[in-house]
Design an enzyme around this catalytic site. Structure first.
Site, PDB file in Angstrom:
ATOM      1  N   ASP A   1      16.938  51.365  24.276  1.00  0.00           N
ATOM      2  CA  ASP A   1      16.041  50.017  24.182  1.00  0.00           C
ATOM      3  C   ASP A   1      16.411  49.046  25.491  1.00  0.00           C
ATOM      4  OD1 ASP A   1      15.079  47.550  23.676  1.00  0.00           O
ATOM      5  OD2 ASP A   1      15.253  47.871  21.468  1.00  0.00           O
TER       6      ASP A   1
ATOM      7  N   PHE B   1      20.009  44.808  18.087  1.00  0.00           N
ATOM      8  CA  PHE B   1      18.962  43.845  17.808  1.00  0.00           C
ATOM      9  C   PHE B   1      18.212  44.340  16.182  1.00  0.00           C
ATOM     10  CE2 PHE B   1      14.713  42.069  17.996  1.00  0.00           C
ATOM     11  CZ  PHE B   1      14.970  40.848  18.433  1.00  0.00           C
TER      12      PHE B   1
ATOM     13  N   TYR C   1       6.912  41.351  26.966  1.00  0.00           N
ATOM     14  CA  TYR C   1       6.793  39.940  27.152  1.00  0.00           C
ATOM     15  C   TYR C   1       8.029  39.117  27.680  1.00  0.00           C
ATOM     16  CZ  TYR C   1       8.754  40.406  22.606  1.00  0.00           C
ATOM     17  OH  TYR C   1       9.416  40.778  21.211  1.00  0.00           O
ATOM     18  N   LYS C   2       9.249  39.720  27.730  1.00  0.00           N
ATOM     19  CA  LYS C   2      10.414  39.290  28.298  1.00  0.00           C
ATOM     20  C   LYS C   2      10.448  39.261  29.902  1.00  0.00           C
ATOM     21  CE  LYS C   2      12.722  40.313  24.263  1.00  0.00           C
ATOM     22  NZ  LYS C   2      13.708  41.182  23.606  1.00  0.00           N
TER      23      LYS C   2
ATOM     24  N   ARG D   1      22.223  30.833  24.278  1.00  0.00           N
ATOM     25  CA  ARG D   1      22.002  31.792  25.269  1.00  0.00           C
ATOM     26  C   ARG D   1      21.179  31.455  26.519  1.00  0.00           C
ATOM     27  NH1 ARG D   1      18.577  37.150  23.456  1.00  0.00           N
ATOM     28  NH2 ARG D   1      16.988  35.532  23.140  1.00  0.00           N
TER      29      ARG D   1
HETATM   30  C1  LIG Z   1      13.082  41.453  22.185  1.00  0.00           C
HETATM   31  C2  LIG Z   1      13.621  42.804  21.621  1.00  0.00           C
HETATM   32  C3  LIG Z   1      12.821  43.517  20.522  1.00  0.00           C
HETATM   33  C4  LIG Z   1      11.410  43.171  20.459  1.00  0.00           C
HETATM   34  O1  LIG Z   1      10.816  43.979  19.500  1.00  0.00           O
HETATM   35  P1  LIG Z   1       9.074  43.707  19.220  1.00  0.00           P
HETATM   36  O2  LIG Z   1       8.784  44.692  18.462  1.00  0.00           O
HETATM   37  O3  LIG Z   1       8.454  43.704  20.495  1.00  0.00           O
HETATM   38  O4  LIG Z   1       9.149  42.120  18.603  1.00  0.00           O
HETATM   39  C5  LIG Z   1      13.274  44.654  20.292  1.00  0.00           C
HETATM   40  N1  LIG Z   1      14.547  45.351  20.592  1.00  0.00           N
HETATM   41  C6  LIG Z   1      15.349  44.223  21.445  1.00  0.00           C
HETATM   42  C7  LIG Z   1      16.736  44.929  21.691  1.00  0.00           C
HETATM   43  C8  LIG Z   1      14.787  42.995  21.977  1.00  0.00           C
HETATM   44  O5  LIG Z   1      15.644  42.576  22.494  1.00  0.00           O
END
Ligand SMILES: *Cc1c(COP(=O)(O)O)cnc(C)c1O
Length: 413
Positions: free
Chosen positions: A198, A127, A223-224, A372
Site C-alpha cells: 500500500d 491502516f 487524493y493525498k 500528525r
Molecule cells: C488513506 C489510506 C487509504 C485510503 O483508502 P480509501 O479506500 O481510498 O479511502 C488506504 N490505505 C492507507 C494506508 C491509507 O493511508
C-alpha cells in the site's frame, strides 16, 4: 544551516528549486497546510480543467466524448502517468476505484497465485481499511485463508511456508516509518509469498522504482500527495509479467476484453485493463490528471530532499521550543527512514490539534494520541514549519487547548 532564525529560512525558501510550484496551488491566506498527506491542496489549474470537461466535453459533446475525448481510455492514460511516479512501465498501472477496493482486487488475485498456501500476513498497526478489506475477503472466501498479523518490525520473521500473501504499508500512516521495498519484497519472495504494497503515503513524495524493487503488486491513493481532490480515484499496479495469471473477482464489464461485444461470458482484458470494473468517474479522473501532471514536472529527488529537510527542521524546532511539555516523538528521527510526516504523541493531542486548526495550522489527529503533520514539498515552505511550531509553543504556553469545546470530536479527525 541555522534552523533557528526565521530570516535564514526565508532565504532557504527563496533558493528552493521547488518554490515555483507553490503559486500553482490555491492555498487560503492565513492557513499553514500540513495535511497534504490526507487531502492534497487544490492545483490552480483544476477548476478550469473541470469546467472544460463539464461544459465542453459533457455539455456539448455529450456521449461522443467517450470516444472523441477518450474518456474510455482515461483510467489507463492517468494510470500510466501515475506509473511514471512509481517507476512503472507503461501498461502496469490503472487509475480506478478506491484504495480499499483495489486492495481487495489485488489480494484476491494474489491468492490465486498461491493456491496451496493458507495465510495472508499483514501488520498489526496497518491502516484499518486494509485490515477490514482482508477480513471481508476472508469471510467471503470461507476458510480459504487465515489473516495473521504481526508487529511491523516482526512481520518479515513471521513469513513461513504457508504464507500466500504479505500485505503491508510502505510508509506507516501512524508513524511515518518507511519499510525497505526491495528487501522486504525479496524476503517474501524467498519465502514463496506474493507481496502487496500500500503506497498511500509514498506515491508523489518518495522516489519509487517498483520494477527495480521487484514489487509484484501495489495500490495507492489519489487524493493525498497526488492532489487529485476529495475521493479521487486510487491506483493499482501489477508487474506486467504477472498480468496473464491475475484474475480479479470484481469482473465488471470494463475489465472485459471486449466490453462492447456485450457477450454473456466474461473474458478478462489482456494487461492491466482487467483490473477495471465499472464505468470510470470522468470528472474525478480529470481532476486527478491535473494533480499528477503537476508532480511530473517536479524532480523526485528534489521533492524527497526537501521533504526530509522540512521534517528535520520541524523536529529541531520542537526540541528547541517545546521540550518542556509532554511530547514524545512517534516517528523515526532519521529522515532516511521517515516518510513526509512528523508524528508526536501527547495525551491531550486531540485538543492541541484543534487549537492549532483554530489558528490556521492544519494538521490532523490519529487516535489514540498522535498529532500528525504532513509536508507536501511542492507547497509547504520552510517558514511555514517555523510558524507552525511557534503556534504550537504558544498554545502549550498559554494552555489555550484546555477548553471543553476543543474536546469535541468531529466525524472526521
Ligand atoms: C488513506 C489510506 C487509504 C485510503 O483508502 P480509501 O479506500 O481510498 O479511502 C488506504 N490505505 C492507507 C494506508 C491509507 O493511508
Amino acid at each position: 544551516m541555522s534552523t533557528h532564525h526565521r530570516d535564514a529560512l526565508e532565504t532557504l525558501d527563496r533558493e528552493d528549486p521547488l518554490a515555483p510550484f507553490r503559486p500553482r496551488f490555491r492555498l487560503p491566506s492565513g492557513v499553514i497546510y500540513l495535511d497534504g498527506n490526507s487531502l492534497g491542496a487544490l492545483p490552480t489549474a483544476t477548476p478550469e480543467r473541470l469546467r472544460r470537461v463539464i461544459e465542453e466535453e459533457w455539455g456539448e459533446a455529450l456521449i461522443r466524448s467517450w470516444n472523441d475525448h477518450d474518456w474510455i481510455g482515461l483510467p489507463i492514460t492517468v494510470g500510466d502517468k501515475i506509473g511514471r511516479l512509481l517507476g512503472a512501465h507503461p501498461g502496469e498501472v490503472v487509475a480506478a476505484d478506491s484504495t480499499s477496493v483495489n486492495l481487495f482486487k489485488v489480494v484476491a488475485a494474489a491468492l490465486e497465485l498461491r493456491p496451496d498456501r493458507r495465510i495472508v500476513l499483514s501488520e498489526e498497526g496497518n491502516f484499518p481499511t486494509d485490515l477490514y478489506m482482508l477480513q471481508g475477503l476472508q469471510r467471503l472466501l470461507g476458510d480459504r485463508f487465515t489473516l495473521r498479523t504481526a508487529p511491523r518490525r516482526e512481520v518479515v520473521a513471521a513469513l513461513d511456508d504457508d504464507t500466500a500473501v504479505l500485505c503491508l504499508s510502505h510508509v506507516s500512516y501512524r508513524t511515518g516509518e518507511i519499510l525497505d521495498l526491495a528487501t522486504v519484497t525479496a524476503a517474501a519472495r524467498e519465502a514463496g509469498a506474493v507481496t502487496v504494497w500500500d503506497l498511500a503515503h509514498s506515491a508523489g513524495v518518495l522516489p519509487l522504482d517498483l520494477p527495480a524493487a521487484g514489487v509484484p503488486l501495489a495500490v495507492g491513493c489519489g487524493y493525498k500527495y497526488l492532489n487529485g481532490g476529495p475521493g479521487a480515484p486510487a491506483f493499482l499496479y501489477a508487474a506486467r509479467d504477472l498480468h496473464d495469471r491475475l484474475h480479479q473477482p470484481l469482473s465488471g464489464w470494463l475489465g472485459h476484453a471486449r466490453p462492447f461485444a456485450f457477450s454473456a461470458e466474461y473474458a478478462p482484458a489482456p494487461g492491466i485493463a482487467r483490473f477495471r470494473c465499472g464505468t470510470p468517474p470522468i470528472l474525478s479522473l480529470a481532476a486527478l490528471e491535473v494533480g499528477v501532471d503537476l508532480l511530473l514536472e517536479a524532480d523526485p529527488g528534489q521533492i524527497r530532499d526537501k521533504s526530509r529537510r522540512l521534517g528535520d527542521l520541524f523536529l529541531a524546532l520542537v526540541a528547541e521550543r517545546c521540550a518542556r511539555w509532554d511530547f514524545t516523538i512517534a516517528c523515526p528521527t532519521d529522515s532516511a527512514r521517515r516518510g513526509s510526516q512528523i508524528c508526536l504523541r501527547h495525551p491531550d493531542g486531540h485538543a492541541i490539534v484543534q487549537a492549532l486548526i483554530e489558528r490556521g495550522v492544519i494538521g490532523d489527529f490519529r487516535a489514540p494520541d498522535i498529532l500528525r503533520f504532513g509536508f507536501a514539498p511542492l507547497y509547504v515552505r520552510y517558514v511555514d514549519i517555523w510558524d507552525a511550531v511557534e503556534h504550537l509553543r504558544q498554545i502549550m504556553e498559554t494552555r489555550s487547548w484546555d477548553r471543553p469545546d476543543l474536546a469535541h470530536r468531529g466525524a472526521v479527525t
